[in-house]
Design an enzyme around this catalytic site. Structure first.
Site: not given
Length: 143
Positions: A18, A34, A59, A99
């Site tokens: 994250d 990143d 996600d 996602k």
């Protein structure tokens, strides 16, 4: 978090990535970085000693501006990065969950998923608003 800890202890390793700091979760190895930067990918691959994954779950979503013409390409780019990781690093029985937002570039990416995986299904989370274009592709079995 109890399930996560049990899975990691019994069956394998869980790695979370994250941009922002994350509270520690027992059994989860965390990389703050990143995902669109090569250095973050290198850290992931180094952590697993270049072994194949059972699952890649993405996600990721950009900070949304509310302008579809800006947000959709950013989201598709993140999905493509996750797909590249999955395609190159999943074992033959592996799974890839990502996602997506339905819109420009969606069909082309789904076509690429179908070329790379034996099964591609779609799920919309109950928590997602009915009007939301958010959907998850669930891909299984690397061709």
């Amino acid at each position: 978090s109890e399930y996560v800890s049990q899975f990691a202890h019994d069956q394998g390793r869980l790695i979370a990535v994250d941009l922002l700091p994350m509270e520690p979760i027992a059994g989860v190895e965390f990389i703050q970085g990143d995902f669109s930067e090569r250095g973050t990918l290198d850290r992931i691959l180094d952590l697993v000693d270049n072994k194949l994954f059972d699952l890649v779950l993405s996600d990721m979503a950009p900070n949304l501006s509310g302008m579809g013409s800006v947000d959709q390409p950013k989201l598709m780019y993140l999905a493509e990065l996750a797909f590249d990781l999955a395609r190159g690093n999943l074992n033959k029985n592996g799974h890839f969950v990502v996602k997506l937002f339905q819109g420009e570039g969606f069909e082309a990416l789904v076509s690429a998923f179908r070329l790379a995986f034996n099964s591609v299904k779609f799920r919309k989370p109950r928590a997602s608003r009915a009007k939301s274009r958010e959907i998850y592709a669930v891909c299984s079995g690397v061709k």
